[in-house]
Design a protein around this motif. Sequence first.
Motif, mmCIF file in Angstrom:
data_model
loop_
_atom_site.group_PDB
_atom_site.id
_atom_site.type_symbol
_atom_site.label_atom_id
_atom_site.label_comp_id
_atom_site.label_asym_id
_atom_site.label_seq_id
_atom_site.Cartn_x
_atom_site.Cartn_y
_atom_site.Cartn_z
ATOM 1 N N TYR A 1 2.669 2.908 -9.087
ATOM 2 C CA TYR A 1 1.804 1.726 -8.989
ATOM 3 C C TYR A 1 2.321 0.781 -7.906
ATOM 4 C CZ TYR A 1 -0.334 -2.748 -9.940
ATOM 5 O OH TYR A 1 -1.003 -3.941 -9.779
ATOM 6 N N ARG B 1 -2.473 2.239 -14.461
ATOM 7 C CA ARG B 1 -1.135 1.896 -14.950
ATOM 8 C C ARG B 1 -1.195 1.429 -16.401
ATOM 9 N NH1 ARG B 1 1.503 -3.510 -13.244
ATOM 10 N NH2 ARG B 1 -0.009 -4.079 -14.833
ATOM 11 N N ASN C 1 2.812 5.712 -13.460
ATOM 12 C CA ASN C 1 4.062 5.024 -13.749
ATOM 13 C C ASN C 1 4.231 3.815 -12.829
ATOM 14 O OD1 ASN C 1 5.400 5.790 -11.299
ATOM 15 N ND2 ASN C 1 5.866 7.785 -12.192
ATOM 16 N N GLU C 2 5.150 2.967 -13.190
ATOM 17 C CA GLU C 2 5.361 1.703 -12.475
ATOM 18 C C GLU C 2 5.743 1.929 -11.008
ATOM 19 O OE1 GLU C 2 4.724 -2.248 -12.627
ATOM 20 O OE2 GLU C 2 4.651 -0.999 -14.413
#
Length: 119
Positions: A94, A84, A90-91
């Motif tokens: 994650y 990440r 991407n968030e």
Amino acid sequence: MRDFRKYTVWEQGHKLVLELYRITKTFPAEEKFGLTSQIRRSGISIPTNIAEGCGKPSEKDFARFLGISFGSCQEIEYLMLLARDLDYLNEANYDSIFLEIVSIKKQLYHLIKKLNAES
């Protein structure tokens, strides 16, 4: 002898590995033998050690292999954080992986605790 397929934690670990393979396909080519490989190997270790532990004769041996799976969860947790922070992940991905890992770790912890109480 235990059937590893009957353990929810094994099934969840298997699904995690499939997700890790899907996600790491998008990582840069130069990471193929670095981070991508390490994530995949660590991820595979989770359900593999559960399965191997199921073939062991004692509760203590089974618990030891579950402990190895727990350690691999810790490793994946860090590697996903690294991915990440390197902007390979991407968030949303994650967060999803992180929640899966936490769930697997909780299940492993309780199963290990139960097995150790029985031995």
